[in-house]
Design a protein around this motif. Structure first.
Motif, PDB file in Angstrom:
ATOM      1  N   UNK A 508       0.845  -1.192   0.000  1.00  0.00           N
ATOM      2  CA  UNK A 508       0.000   0.000   0.000  1.00  0.00           C
ATOM      3  C   UNK A 508       0.881   1.242   0.000  1.00  0.00           C
ATOM      4  N   UNK A 509       0.577   2.197  -0.862  1.00  0.00           N
ATOM      5  CA  UNK A 509       1.332   3.443  -0.929  1.00  0.00           C
ATOM      6  C   UNK A 509       0.627   4.492  -0.075  1.00  0.00           C
ATOM      7  N   UNK A 510       1.410   5.216   0.729  1.00  0.00           N
ATOM      8  CA  UNK A 510       0.829   6.169   1.670  1.00  0.00           C
ATOM      9  C   UNK A 510       1.772   7.360   1.834  1.00  0.00           C
ATOM     10  N   UNK A 511       1.207   8.466   2.328  1.00  0.00           N
ATOM     11  CA  UNK A 511       1.986   9.694   2.504  1.00  0.00           C
ATOM     12  C   UNK A 511       2.571   9.772   3.904  1.00  0.00           C
ATOM     13  N   UNK A 512       3.691  10.496   4.008  1.00  0.00           N
ATOM     14  CA  UNK A 512       4.240  10.826   5.321  1.00  0.00           C
ATOM     15  C   UNK A 512       3.561  12.089   5.839  1.00  0.00           C
ATOM     16  N   UNK A 513       3.639  12.277   7.151  1.00  0.00           N
ATOM     17  CA  UNK A 513       3.082  13.482   7.757  1.00  0.00           C
ATOM     18  C   UNK A 513       4.101  14.611   7.778  1.00  0.00           C
ATOM     19  N   UNK A 514       3.757  15.696   8.497  1.00  0.00           N
ATOM     20  CA  UNK A 514       4.649  16.858   8.572  1.00  0.00           C
ATOM     21  C   UNK A 514       5.967  16.522   9.264  1.00  0.00           C
ATOM     22  N   UNK A 515       5.955  15.508  10.140  1.00  0.00           N
ATOM     23  CA  UNK A 515       7.182  15.135  10.856  1.00  0.00           C
ATOM     24  C   UNK A 515       8.050  14.165  10.058  1.00  0.00           C
ATOM     25  N   UNK A 516       7.631  13.821   8.838  1.00  0.00           N
ATOM     26  CA  UNK A 516       8.421  12.918   8.004  1.00  0.00           C
ATOM     27  C   UNK A 516       8.163  11.453   8.249  1.00  0.00           C
ATOM     28  N   UNK A 517       7.302  11.134   9.225  1.00  0.00           N
ATOM     29  CA  UNK A 517       6.978   9.734   9.515  1.00  0.00           C
ATOM     30  C   UNK A 517       5.635   9.356   8.897  1.00  0.00           C
TER      31      UNK A 517
END
Length: 672
Positions: A508-517
């Protein structure tokens, strides 16, 4: 194009010398098809292989180009066949060393391919069979084959002038076969009639593919029929169709051997038994079904009241029947599933569990629920499409060998740009993507059990090896990312899809958050077997395994964006990071030297890795530097490997960066 190979002189005398000591011999043709040797017995050796001198003389008088075949069961022998290969995963000596094994001293001789046959005495009374890529401690050893039981081997040695010293076969080379006192007594047609029709899945296709259109050894035929019979007895779909195709292919090259094929298949079929039939209802379930007949509302034609009340009665009846059908189906599933107690494992059972298998070595494992995370426009899709291309074509992924399989790409954000992406991959690596890739151009709701079940059915029916969901944001509409409950449903849905086919993984492809995690609930990270992350900026990104349940986590490699000449898209390729300062600069002239030698010597014909490396070493490069330079050119796309030969590639314009080297973790063994 095939051509016959000529045997040694006085081959009839060699055959007679073997027969003098009780070896059952027969004539066999050996042909060269490209780089592969095909063997074709000229008689039904399991019935007529002989140690009679007059028979041997007649055979070779009629077939002077024949080599000497030796029937292993009739001769009481087991032969260890150790092949040589430039590929360490297919090199027999490398495999034996990796497992700490040494062939005990016995009669041995070199083979045509540079490998070696070691001949041992088979234990009396033990039923043996053949084995390709012999398994040891649960792992297959590439380049190590066994000829025994109803198999044969081609003898390439000298004539025997005295009785040979043949050692007893060590236990690790013995491959147990099936005793002839089978557990069933079926006619072949009756067994075939029990098989489940349909399109064969991956495991069935793989078993049938052992029968090659250009000829198949007897030992390989035995292995193929044994696997097909086992899969048929398990109720796998499409075994009957696969058997028919395999039989047609085998007899096309070996006319007159249909009875041998049928006999081998029937022996295994009677060992494994017929395919399972549908599980019947229990008495309790039948009683509940009869009770349901009285409990549900009567049909509208019999119900009283207004038209609206009759419509309601019809709907109640329909829903009641559906609820009972679901209950009975769940009861069947429970009946088919082992109990909790039956699934308990002892310490020995744990040790015997199969080891994790790679889908993309060092990156993705089989049977894995995985996630790839990166910022928006962070090369996630490019990386996943590279995985899809390599698995669907069997082309190495950035220097890492992969097994060809099937990929389902769920393009939840749309498929409009995919054609350009795959055109670039095809142009860069010179391998057309003809089949093996299936694209679904719309979102799938992982929160909807019906849609999840539909995807799982496709995965099972097509025999999918990798499912790619691009991206999670479009695959979980209405589910709250920060909710552990919602993300738990996503993980459960992904597991259901993955488990629909043995060996399948889902990414599954997913985005990181503002903290890079990884963005969202920690239930996502906790529920994944593997988590890959792309980080960095510019054209170079770092790929890391931030979670790897059954292996080591850490940095995998750096990847770099590169345009592909003649296309409107880009690909990702390997970008090495160097420990010693100046190493990249030192390699640059050697890479250019390697390309210049290739253009001068192989521009029109292409070259194998060994041929090219040999010329590079002749020009003064060390073996290690030669292979590293070849790897640099291959991963930059300036040369392309098609089959076993390199040719000039089409990636980039001008000279590529000097740090584009093959992943050293997976290529240093080729240089050693």
């Amino acid at each position: 194009m095939t051509r016959k190979l000529a045997p040694r002189e006085n081959v009839a005398a060699i055959a007679a010398s073997l027969a003098r000591y009780g070896w059952k011999v027969f004539p066999v043709l050996v042909e060269l098809d490209g780089e592969k040797r095909r063997k074709k017995p000229l008689v039904r050796f399991t019935e007529v292989a002989s140690d009679d001198p007059s028979t041997i003389f007649e055979w070779w008088q009629a077939n002077p180009d024949a080599f000497v075949g030796v029937y292993t069961r009739g001769s009481g022998l087991v032969t260890l066949d150790v092949d040589l290969s430039d590929d360490p995963t297919k090199d027999g000596p490398t495999s034996l060393r990796a497992h700490g094994l040494t062939a005990p001293e016995t009669l041995s001789y070199p083979t045509l391919g540079g490998g070696r046959h070691h001949v041992y005495a088979a234990p009396a009374g033990r039923v043996l069979t053949v084995g390709q890529n012999l398994a040891h401690d649960g792992e297959k050893m590439g380049g190590v084959d066994i000829r025994s039981g109803n198999g044969y081997f081609v003898y390439y040695g000298d004539a025997l002038t005295e009785e040979p010293s043949i050692a007893p076969a060590p236990e690790w080379v013995l491959v147990d076969g099936r005793a002839h006192d089978a557990t069933h007594d079926l006619a072949l047609a009756d067994w075939v009639a029990t098989l489940t029709p349909g399109k064969p899945g991956k495991r069935v296709r793989k078993a049938a593919s052992l029968i090659h259109e250009h000829g198949t050894s007897h030992g390989t035929m035995l292995e193929a029929t044994r696997l097909l019979a086992q899969l048929g007895s398990e109720g796998r779909v499409g075994v009957g169709e696969a058997v028919a195709q395999a039989r047609e292919t085998y007899t096309k090259f070996h006319p007159g051997y249909a009875a041998d094929f049928d006999s081998a298949l029937l022996t295994s079929a009677n060992y494994w038994g017929p395919a399972p039939t549908f599980i019947p209802f229990t008495k309790a379930e039948l009683k509940a079904a009869r009770k349901l007949k009285h409990d549900v509302a009567p049909p509208a034609s019999e119900a009283e009241g207004t038209p609206e009340e009759r419509r309601i009665a019809d709907e109640v009846a329909r829903l009641s029947i559906r609820a009972e059908a679901e209950r009975q189906f769940k009861a069947l599933q429970r009946q088919d599933r082992p109990s909790f107690a039956d699934r308990l494992l002892s310490r020995g059972d744990l040790a015997a569990l199969p080891k994790p298998e790679p889908l993309v070595p060092g990156v993705l494992s089989r049977n894995s629920t995985a996630m790839l995370v990166a910022p928006p426009a962070g090369f996630k899709s490019l990386l996943a499409q590279g995985f899809a291309y390599s698995i669907a074509t069997g082309h190495p992924w950035l220097g890492r060998e992969v097994e060809q399989g099937r990929v389902l790409y769920i393009a939840a954000e749309g498929a409009s740009g995919l054609d350009r992406r795959f055109q670039a991959l095809e142009a860069a690596w010179r391998e057309p993507l003809k089949e093996g890739l299936f694209v679904y151009p719309d979102p799938v709701d992982l929160g909807n059990p019906a849609e999840v079940a539909e995807v799982a059915a496709v995965v099972a029916g097509l025999g999918i090896d990798l499912v790619i969901g691009d991206t999670l944001n479009r695959l979980a509409p209405g589910l709250e990312e920060n909710s552990a409950t919602s993300m738990g449903l996503v993980v459960s849905a992904a597991d259901s899809i993955r488990k629909a086919h043995e060996g399948c993984s889902i990414l599954l492809l997913h985005h990181t958050g503002h903290n890079g995690n990884l963005r969202g609930s920690t239930a996502l990270l906790a529920g994944m077997d593997q988590v890959l992350q792309l980080s960095g900026d510019g054209d170079v990104r770092t790929l890391e395994l931030v979670k790897n349940k059954d292996g080591e986590a850490g940095k995998v490699m750096d990847v770099k964006l590169s345009p592909v000449d003649g296309t409107e898209s880009v690909i990702l390729h390997y970008a090495a990071s160097f420990g010693a300062a100046g190493e990249a600069e030192q390699m640059a002239p050697r890479v250019e030297q390697a390309l210049g030698i290739f253009r001068a010597a192989f521009l029109s014909t292409g070259a194998t890795r060994s041929e090219w490396a040999f010329l590079l070493q002749e020009s003064g490069l060390s073996k290690g530097v030669a292979y590293k330079a070849i790897g640099a050119l291959a991963n930059s796309g300036r040369v392309v490997l098609s089959g076993s030969r390199f040719s000039i590639g089409h990636v980039g314009s001008g000279s590529p960066p000097t740090d584009e080297l093959l992943d050293p973790q997976f290529t240093q063994r080729k240089a050693s």
